[in-house]
Design an enzyme around this catalytic site. Structure first.
Site, mmCIF file in Angstrom:
data_model
loop_
_atom_site.group_PDB
_atom_site.id
_atom_site.type_symbol
_atom_site.label_atom_id
_atom_site.label_comp_id
_atom_site.label_asym_id
_atom_site.label_seq_id
_atom_site.Cartn_x
_atom_site.Cartn_y
_atom_site.Cartn_z
ATOM 1 N N ASP A 100 -19.700 5.089 -14.750
ATOM 2 C CA ASP A 100 -18.639 5.582 -13.821
ATOM 3 C C ASP A 100 -18.404 4.552 -12.702
ATOM 4 O O ASP A 100 -19.327 3.804 -12.401
ATOM 5 C CB ASP A 100 -18.807 6.921 -13.336
ATOM 6 C CG ASP A 100 -18.120 7.415 -12.212
ATOM 7 O OD1 ASP A 100 -16.800 7.563 -12.656
ATOM 8 O OD2 ASP A 100 -18.219 8.249 -11.086
ATOM 9 N N SER A 101 -17.287 4.660 -11.945
ATOM 10 C CA SER A 101 -17.185 3.921 -10.740
ATOM 11 C C SER A 101 -18.216 4.285 -9.475
ATOM 12 O O SER A 101 -18.364 3.671 -8.682
ATOM 13 C CB SER A 101 -15.817 4.089 -10.010
ATOM 14 O OG SER A 101 -15.693 5.503 -9.867
ATOM 15 N N CYS A 138 -15.616 7.894 -16.251
ATOM 16 C CA CYS A 138 -14.719 7.991 -15.146
ATOM 17 C C CYS A 138 -13.321 8.127 -15.811
ATOM 18 O O CYS A 138 -12.837 7.474 -16.792
ATOM 19 C CB CYS A 138 -14.753 6.439 -14.414
ATOM 20 S SG CYS A 138 -13.468 6.118 -13.269
ATOM 21 N N GLU A 164 -17.041 12.900 -1.411
ATOM 22 C CA GLU A 164 -18.235 11.674 -1.289
ATOM 23 C C GLU A 164 -18.759 12.128 0.438
ATOM 24 O O GLU A 164 -19.904 11.711 0.534
ATOM 25 C CB GLU A 164 -17.630 10.463 -1.229
ATOM 26 C CG GLU A 164 -17.242 10.372 -2.728
ATOM 27 C CD GLU A 164 -17.548 8.771 -3.267
ATOM 28 O OE1 GLU A 164 -17.553 7.847 -2.550
ATOM 29 O OE2 GLU A 164 -17.656 8.773 -4.460
ATOM 30 N N CYS A 200 -10.663 14.054 -13.051
ATOM 31 C CA CYS A 200 -11.442 13.041 -12.215
ATOM 32 C C CYS A 200 -12.908 13.714 -12.262
ATOM 33 O O CYS A 200 -12.978 14.529 -12.035
ATOM 34 C CB CYS A 200 -10.728 12.995 -10.559
ATOM 35 S SG CYS A 200 -11.543 11.959 -9.555
ATOM 36 N N HIS A 254 -15.052 13.781 -9.877
ATOM 37 C CA HIS A 254 -15.531 14.472 -8.666
ATOM 38 C C HIS A 254 -14.901 15.932 -8.708
ATOM 39 O O HIS A 254 -15.557 16.608 -7.931
ATOM 40 C CB HIS A 254 -14.863 13.768 -7.435
ATOM 41 C CG HIS A 254 -15.620 12.285 -6.982
ATOM 42 N ND1 HIS A 254 -15.559 11.389 -8.073
ATOM 43 C CD2 HIS A 254 -16.359 11.684 -5.977
ATOM 44 C CE1 HIS A 254 -16.104 10.385 -7.473
ATOM 45 N NE2 HIS A 254 -16.537 10.444 -6.454
HETATM 46 N N1 DGL Z 1 -14.607 8.192 -10.954
HETATM 47 C C1 DGL Z 1 -13.254 8.238 -10.739
HETATM 48 C C2 DGL Z 1 -12.476 8.971 -11.684
HETATM 49 O O1 DGL Z 1 -12.925 9.917 -12.229
HETATM 50 C C3 DGL Z 1 -12.885 8.783 -9.283
HETATM 51 C C4 DGL Z 1 -13.411 8.045 -8.168
HETATM 52 C C5 DGL Z 1 -12.753 6.488 -8.079
HETATM 53 O O2 DGL Z 1 -11.427 6.287 -7.634
HETATM 54 O O3 DGL Z 1 -13.284 5.508 -8.353
HETATM 55 O O4 DGL Z 1 -10.899 8.927 -11.602
#
Ligand code: DGL
Length: 261
Positions: free
Chosen positions: A6-7, A69, A148, A180, A182
């Protein structure tokens, strides 16, 4: 080993869902915290990061890759599927399949980062299956930073969620895809604000079911994965805030190794 990337920290919602659904598998996770967020970056940049992340996971011994992600799933899947022979899973297709099953009136809402929403990938996949579907998408760029910050139960977060969801409420959607990593952490507020009749589709749960089915159908791959219950977590940058959110997501103190890839 199942490799998940993931990011940053959000993909731990996918780790959590996989641990719950198919406990015991060895997992290696990479959170690209040095480059987060992906949701505001260009497609080319996210593709480049995704390739680096996959290379890292393969070096660790991953035999299956999960792109946790949504942003990377939206913009990098086509490219990485072409490039690698290992099974690679993205989170969009399973979420769409669940949404199609769940919807009665084919009025879908999608929320995600700007990059995910502007990719149009959810709309495309829904329309491929249900040409009559009506789909309303809203980019919610403030939700990732709120999560976050750990503002999961704050009044201000509820107000912002309400504002983002208002156009979807007006359209009388019956199914809302949480597009997403999060957003599963904001599920309670999102459900309250969109209304209890709307079904929430949590992509972390959907992908864990897809992996479970895939492994049951592919015993040759399943045998290669290792089932000692090892969980290795790597990040490209560690901050105190990151540790806090990771603990909130996995509900335990976990050790991370910081790597530059
Ligand atoms: N992991 C990203 C997503 O699911 C969210 C956080 C980011 O923008 O990196 O789109």
């Amino acid at each position: 080993m199942i490799g998940i990337f993931d990011s940053g920290v959000g993909g731990l919602t996918v780790v959590r869902a996989i641990l719950e659904k198919i406990p015991g598998y060895d997992i290696v996770y990479f959170g690209d915290t040095a480059h987060t967020p992906y949701g505001t970056k260009s497609g080319q940049t996210v593709i480049g990061y995704s390739i680096n992340n996959i290379e890292f996971l393969l070096r660790q011994g991953a035999k299956v890759i999960v792109i946790a992600c949504n942003t990377a799933s939206s913009v990098a899947t086509a490219q990485v599927l072409e490039q690698y022979a290992v099974p690679i899973f993205e989170v969009i297709t399973p979420a769409v399949a669940h949404a199609l099953d769940a919807s009665a009136n084919l009025n879908f809402g999608i929320i995600g980062t700007r990059a995910t929403v502007s990719s149009g990938i959810y709309e495309k996949k829904i329309i491929e299956n249900q040409p009559k579907a009506r789909i309303y998408s809203v980019a919610c760029p403030l939700l990732v930073p709120l999560v976050e910050e750990g503002w999961l139960n704050k009044r201000e977060t509820a107000m912002i969620v309400k504002k983002y969801l208002q156009p979807l409420k007006t359209r009388r959607i019956d199914t809302l895809i949480l597009g997403c990593t999060h957003y599963p952490l904001l599920k309670t507020i999102i459900q309250r604000k969109i209304g209890k009749r709307v079904q929430l589709i949590d992509s972390s749960i959907c992908i864990s079911e897809t992996i479970e089915t895939f492994l049951a159908d592919n015993p040759d791959v399943d045998r290669q994965l290792g089932q000692s219950g090892n969980l290795s977590l790597f990040v490209s940058d560690v901050t105190d805030q990151f540790k806090k959110i990771a603990k909130m997501t996995l509900k335990t103190n976990i050790k991370f190794e910081c790597v530059r890839i």
